[in-house]
Structure formats: structure tokens, C-alpha cells
Write a protein that holds these residues in place. Structure first.
Motif, PDB file in Angstrom:
ATOM      1  N   GLU A 132       0.838  -1.194   0.000  1.00 20.80           N
ATOM      2  CA  GLU A 132       0.000   0.000   0.000  1.00 20.80           C
ATOM      3  C   GLU A 132       0.874   1.246   0.000  1.00 20.80           C
ATOM      4  O   GLU A 132       1.868   1.327   0.722  1.00 20.80           O
TER       5      GLU A 132
ATOM      6  N   ILE B 144      -4.991  -4.831   8.038  1.00 21.78           N
ATOM      7  CA  ILE B 144      -5.299  -3.455   7.649  1.00 21.78           C
ATOM      8  C   ILE B 144      -4.197  -2.536   8.152  1.00 21.78           C
ATOM      9  O   ILE B 144      -3.817  -2.587   9.323  1.00 21.78           O
ATOM     10  N   THR B 145      -3.690  -1.710   7.255  1.00 18.43           N
ATOM     11  CA  THR B 145      -2.653  -0.742   7.605  1.00 18.43           C
ATOM     12  C   THR B 145      -3.313   0.553   8.056  1.00 18.43           C
ATOM     13  O   THR B 145      -4.183   1.089   7.359  1.00 18.43           O
ATOM     14  N   LEU B 146      -2.901   1.058   9.208  1.00 19.68           N
ATOM     15  CA  LEU B 146      -3.542   2.231   9.810  1.00 19.68           C
ATOM     16  C   LEU B 146      -2.520   3.325  10.107  1.00 19.68           C
ATOM     17  O   LEU B 146      -1.379   3.039  10.478  1.00 19.68           O
TER      18      LEU B 146
ATOM     19  N   LYS C 269      -7.175   6.585  14.565  1.00 17.40           N
ATOM     20  CA  LYS C 269      -6.572   5.532  13.744  1.00 17.40           C
ATOM     21  C   LYS C 269      -7.372   5.443  12.449  1.00 17.40           C
ATOM     22  O   LYS C 269      -8.562   5.123  12.469  1.00 17.40           O
TER      23      LYS C 269
ATOM     24  N   PRO D 221      -7.561   3.956   8.456  1.00 14.55           N
ATOM     25  CA  PRO D 221      -7.016   3.036   7.446  1.00 14.55           C
ATOM     26  C   PRO D 221      -6.387   3.802   6.292  1.00 14.55           C
ATOM     27  O   PRO D 221      -6.903   4.834   5.852  1.00 14.55           O
TER      28      PRO D 221
ATOM     29  N   THR E 137      -6.359   3.053   3.276  1.00 17.74           N
ATOM     30  CA  THR E 137      -7.243   3.047   2.111  1.00 17.74           C
ATOM     31  C   THR E 137      -8.365   4.091   2.212  1.00 17.74           C
ATOM     32  O   THR E 137      -9.056   4.340   1.232  1.00 17.74           O
ATOM     33  N   LYS E 138      -8.554   4.674   3.397  1.00 22.04           N
ATOM     34  CA  LYS E 138      -9.644   5.646   3.605  1.00 22.04           C
ATOM     35  C   LYS E 138      -9.143   7.088   3.621  1.00 22.04           C
ATOM     36  O   LYS E 138      -9.911   8.002   3.931  1.00 22.04           O
TER      37      LYS E 138
END
Length: 241
Positions: free
Chosen positions: A78, A111-113, A126, A128, A130-131
Motif C-alpha cells: 500500500e 489493515i494498515t492504519l 486511527k 485506514p 485506504t480511507k
């Protein structure tokens, strides 16, 4: 003359009909007669069963012997837009600092945060990776964008003649947008309104919220104290700076 009486003959019973059973099919045999001189040889060979009747045994395949080909799944790395120590702007909370990046397993998925600290609000968020785009998280404004915000502070007021409750909602929406120019518009309009008369309690509350939000970003961009950044903004509003 004596009368003769006829007696009825008993009804003939039908003879049972013999039902012949269907002859069973015998296995067909082949007969081979060999004549050799005065000697005759007769050989009888039973016919083989048809191929359809033959049971063909298929070799058993052990499940342990059947192995699926190794599938190598490439994990997509990511893209990280921020690293630990970066200052960022989250629309609903303003300026925060990235503390680090961590990976958590949620519902069986990794999930990477981003861990973001908002020291002023004593809060940690926190988010994500992707968000990031959907949430509106962004880097600090450029110097050109900051100049536009300072120029807006000196502009003409554009207060709409509508009920205060509606106008207050619009101001709060501009503050929560995180856009420095929109926040500067709130400061400009409320400051001009205050010059014409005393500000109400709710007007002062919104004014202070907008001032604090914009001052934090100015302080992070220019690397100065937040109090000094607020004084600079108010000086521009008063056309002193």
C-alpha cells in the motif's frame, strides 16, 4: 308313455393353460471340430462376456498424492502518503501529527492504519490507509494557499441576510471542511459583523473556533507558536500587519 327328463350336463371347466417360462439365455458357446485323419476332435469354448458386463477396476487415487500447484500470491504494497512525524490536516479536527503506521488484523484481514495525534484535543485517531482520500486527510497547505487565506481576511464581508441559525450551520460547515480559505471567510465575516455591533455568545464561539483552527495550521506551516499565529491572523483582520 313315461316322460324322460333331460339332465343338464355340468359346465365344462377350462383347463389351466400352462405358461411356459421364458427360456433362460444360455451362454453361447463356440464349437470347433477338427478332423485329422481318422481322428475327429471336438472342442467347446464358452463365449466370453461382453465388454459392457466386465467390471473395469480403476486405480484408486490417494488424496494425499494429489497436490495443488503452489500458488504464490503477491501482496500489494500500500502506498503511504505520510510517515511518522508529518503534520496533517483532518477536516473534522484540524491539524494533527502522524505518530506512526501500524498493521492490525480485523475480521481476518490485515489493515494498515495511520495513528494520528491531536494534542490540542487530547485525541488519537486511527485511520485506514485506504480511507485517506475519502476522509479528506491532507498535507499542510502550501504557502500560496496560505497567502490566499490571508488575502481573504482582508476582503469584503459577504454576510448573507438569513436567519442566524442557518448562517451558523454554514459557518460550522466551512470550519469542518478544513479548507484555510473557507475558514478565513468565517473569520472575516464575523469580525466585520463585530465591528458593527457587539457579537452574540454563539458568534464569539464560532469566531474562536475558526481562529484556533486556522492558527494551528499557520503555526505548523511557519513553525511558530500557535499563540503568535493567532495574533498574526487578528492583526491581518484589523489591517495592522
Amino acid at each position: 308313455m313315461a316322460k324322460t327328463t333331460k339332465t343338464k350336463a355340468a359346465p365344462k371347466t377350462k383347463k389351466p393353460v400352462a405358461v411356459k417360462a421364458a427360456p433362460q439365455k444360455k451362454a453361447v458357446t463356440s464349437v470347433k471340430v477338427t478332423v485329422k485323419g481318422n481322428k475327429t476332435t471336438v472342442s467347446v469354448t464358452p463365449q466370453q462376456k461382453s465388454p459392457a458386463a466386465l467390471k473395469v477396476k480403476t486405480p484408486e487415487i490417494s488424496a494425499a498424492k494429489v497436490t495443488a500447484p503452489d500458488v504464490v500470491l503477491e501482496k500489494k504494497t500500500e502506498k503511504l502518503d505520510f510517515v511518522a512525524g508529518d503534520f496533517v490536516v483532518y477536516p473534522a479536527h484540524g491539524v494533527g501529527q502522524v505518530e506512526g503506521v501500524e498493521v492490525q488484523t480485523i475480521a481476518g484481514m490485515s489493515i494498515t492504519l495511520y495513528t494520528i495525534c491531536f494534542e490540542k484535543d487530547r485525541m488519537r485517531l486511527k485511520l485506514p490507509v485506504t480511507k485517506v482520500k475519502a476522509s479528506g486527510l491532507r498535507k499542510l497547505s502550501s504557502k500560496d494557499r496560505l497567502k490566499d487565506a490571508l488575502a481573504t481576511l482582508q476582503g469584503r464581508s459577504q454576510v448573507r441576510r438569513i436567519m442566524w441559525s442557518r448562517r451558523a450551520q454554514e459557518y460550522e460547515a466551512k470550519i469542518n471542511s478544513g479548507d484555510p480559505v473557507s475558514i478565513a471567510e468565517v473569520l472575516r465575516d464575523l469580525k466585520k459583523a463585530g465591528d458593527q455591533g457587539e457579537q452574540s455568545y454563539s458568534e464569539r464561539q464560532i469566531y474562536q473556533a475558526a481562529l484556533a483552527r486556522l492558527a494551528r495550521e499557520v503555526a505548523a506551516i511557519e513553525k511558530i507558536d500557535e499563540k503568535k499565529a493567532a495574533e498574526k491572523l487578528e492583526a491581518v483582520l484589523s489591517n495592522v500587519a
